[in-house]
Design a protein around this motif. Structure first.
Motif, PDB file in Angstrom:
ATOM      1  N   LEU A  11      39.912   6.515 -52.015  1.00  0.00           N
ATOM      2  CA  LEU A  11      39.361   7.136 -53.222  1.00  0.00           C
ATOM      3  C   LEU A  11      37.856   6.954 -53.359  1.00  0.00           C
ATOM      4  O   LEU A  11      37.240   7.585 -54.222  1.00  0.00           O
ATOM      5  N   HIS A  12      37.266   6.084 -52.536  1.00  0.00           N
ATOM      6  CA  HIS A  12      35.836   5.789 -52.712  1.00  0.00           C
ATOM      7  C   HIS A  12      35.165   5.716 -51.339  1.00  0.00           C
ATOM      8  O   HIS A  12      35.068   4.653 -50.725  1.00  0.00           O
ATOM      9  N   CYS A  13      34.695   6.875 -50.868  1.00  0.00           N
ATOM     10  CA  CYS A  13      34.066   6.958 -49.554  1.00  0.00           C
ATOM     11  C   CYS A  13      32.863   7.890 -49.619  1.00  0.00           C
ATOM     12  O   CYS A  13      33.010   9.076 -49.922  1.00  0.00           O
ATOM     13  N   VAL A 240      42.554   2.288 -66.718  1.00  0.00           N
ATOM     14  CA  VAL A 240      41.452   2.738 -65.876  1.00  0.00           C
ATOM     15  C   VAL A 240      41.557   2.031 -64.533  1.00  0.00           C
ATOM     16  O   VAL A 240      41.738   0.814 -64.470  1.00  0.00           O
ATOM     17  N   VAL A 241      41.456   2.794 -63.464  1.00  0.00           N
ATOM     18  CA  VAL A 241      41.668   2.260 -62.116  1.00  0.00           C
ATOM     19  C   VAL A 241      40.355   1.795 -61.499  1.00  0.00           C
ATOM     20  O   VAL A 241      39.320   2.452 -61.627  1.00  0.00           O
ATOM     21  N   LEU A 242      40.405   0.655 -60.812  1.00  0.00           N
ATOM     22  CA  LEU A 242      39.234   0.152 -60.097  1.00  0.00           C
ATOM     23  C   LEU A 242      39.277   0.583 -58.640  1.00  0.00           C
ATOM     24  O   LEU A 242      40.286   0.402 -57.956  1.00  0.00           O
ATOM     25  N   GLU A 243      38.171   1.148 -58.172  1.00  0.00           N
ATOM     26  CA  GLU A 243      38.005   1.498 -56.761  1.00  0.00           C
ATOM     27  C   GLU A 243      37.254   0.329 -56.113  1.00  0.00           C
ATOM     28  O   GLU A 243      36.037   0.313 -56.046  1.00  0.00           O
ATOM     29  N   VAL A 273      44.261  -1.875 -59.310  1.00  0.00           N
ATOM     30  CA  VAL A 273      43.280  -2.054 -58.236  1.00  0.00           C
ATOM     31  C   VAL A 273      43.660  -1.180 -57.045  1.00  0.00           C
ATOM     32  O   VAL A 273      44.825  -1.121 -56.654  1.00  0.00           O
ATOM     33  N   THR A 274      42.669  -0.502 -56.467  1.00  0.00           N
ATOM     34  CA  THR A 274      42.854   0.194 -55.197  1.00  0.00           C
ATOM     35  C   THR A 274      41.811  -0.337 -54.213  1.00  0.00           C
ATOM     36  O   THR A 274      40.747  -0.796 -54.617  1.00  0.00           O
ATOM     37  N   ILE A 275      42.129  -0.280 -52.920  1.00  0.00           N
ATOM     38  CA  ILE A 275      41.227  -0.781 -51.889  1.00  0.00           C
ATOM     39  C   ILE A 275      40.606   0.406 -51.149  1.00  0.00           C
ATOM     40  O   ILE A 275      41.310   1.345 -50.752  1.00  0.00           O
TER      41      ILE A 275
END
Length: 331
Positions: A11-13, A240-243, A273-275
């Motif tokens: 999700l975060h790139c 709310v999700v953390l990237e 949490v997502t990695i």
């Protein structure tokens, strides 16, 4: 757990932080950049952040060469396509690529040409590698507010055609959510989803304001959320999700080590949490490496992994049809 066989979601790139070093070296020579190095191995030192990197600002300097070569449609499309190929090889099933269009106008490309070049690379990658991808348009906090309005307004025509969200990134200063409230609120009205870099460099209140003022559905990094009790409470209340990007966070000195990272504490307390990788080239990483490090250090296990995968599915800005397919992979 057998990391490589497991399905993954990214999700975060950042696109400009994830260019193949070999491609970047080749294109640098093609574009006539005088880098003072003769081999790819020497070149890697110019584009990869060292483990002893001193700050986020020093880390961000490693993007300079990539942005210099990402000034033609051909280069941008190729780089995007290769990223799709690379992550598909790591069994990534869905990726949201983010980039700042206004960094790529230096040789005369229009905003439309830039965005369409990235979408073209994503679509080609989807067709060839069986992966799904979407695009997040980033606004640089180092640019004037007017530039953010430009990205939001010009990018709106691509919503539903590859673009799904808007982001605020780059150096973090206290109080930035107030500064960019108007353009991000406009983005929300136009139909963009919202993810914001916040709490990466020691300012937990930025997480709070990003949720309260900017309607952030996800927070990029969010390491310092715990330093602002109101932010921490709101993350849980609003889901709310953390990237989280572990290796990047160690390199930028958001944390001193993987073991000191609060991600496990957050996860066990019910925060989603997502990695993620952040920048595959600048951090010399991929999702397999990230998960292997966390498993080796007994930070997360396979059950945790599966839970975070599902958090990633639900937090993604994919269509419901794609989400259903993503859910099926983990089962």
């Amino acid at each position: 757990m057998e990391i490589k066989r497991l399905p993954k979601i990214e999700l975060h790139c950042h696109l400009d932080g994830s260019v193949r070093p070999e491609t970047l070296f080749e294109l640098s020579k093609k574009e006539g950049l005088d880098l003072g190095v003769e081999t790819v191995e020497e070149f890697r030192k110019l584009v990869e952040a060292p483990q002893d990197c001193k700050s986020l600002d020093e880390y961000l300097e490693k993007f300079d060469i990539a942005n210099k070569v990402m000034q033609t449609k051909e280069n941008i499309t190729r780089i995007t396509y290769e990223l799709m190929e690379d992550v598909a090889a790591d069994n990534v099933k869905y990726i949201e690529i983010r980039f700042a269009p206004l960094l790529h106008i230096n040789k005369g490309l229009t905003f439309e040409e830039i965005v369409e070049s990235v979408i073209s690379g994503i679509k080609r990658g989807e067709e060839e590698f069986g992966i799904h991808g979407n695009l997040i348009l980033s606004c640089m906090r180092t640019m004037p507010v007017e530039a953010c309005f430009e990205v939001v307004e010009k990018g709106a025509k691509y919503l539903g055609k590859g673009v799904v969200a808007v982001d605020l990134c780059s150096s973090e200063r206290a109080g930035f959510p107030e500064v960019f409230k108007a353009p991000i609120n406009l983005a929300k009205k136009l139909g963009y989803r919202i993810t914001i870099h916040a709490g990466e460099t020691g300012i937990g209140e930025n997480v709070l304001k990003s949720i309260e003022l900017l309607d952030a559905e996800r927070i990029g990094h969010g390491v310092y959320s715990k330093d602002c009790p109101e932010a921490y409470k709101l993350l849980k209340e609003k889901n709310v999700v953390l990237e989280v990007c572990p290796t990047s966070n160690v390199q930028t000195k958001a944390v001193v080590s993987y073991e000191e990272h609060p991600m496990k504490e957050y996860f066990e307390d019910g925060i989603k949490v997502t990695i993620n990788t952040d920048n595959m080239t600048v951090s010399n990483t991929d999702l397999n490496k990230e998960y292997e490090i966390l498993e080796d250090m007994n930070i997360f296990n396979e059950d945790d992994y599966k839970q975070m995968y599902m958090y990633g599915v639900e937090a993604s800005f994919a269509t419901e049809e794609v989400k259903e397919k993503l859910r099926s992979y983990i089962y």
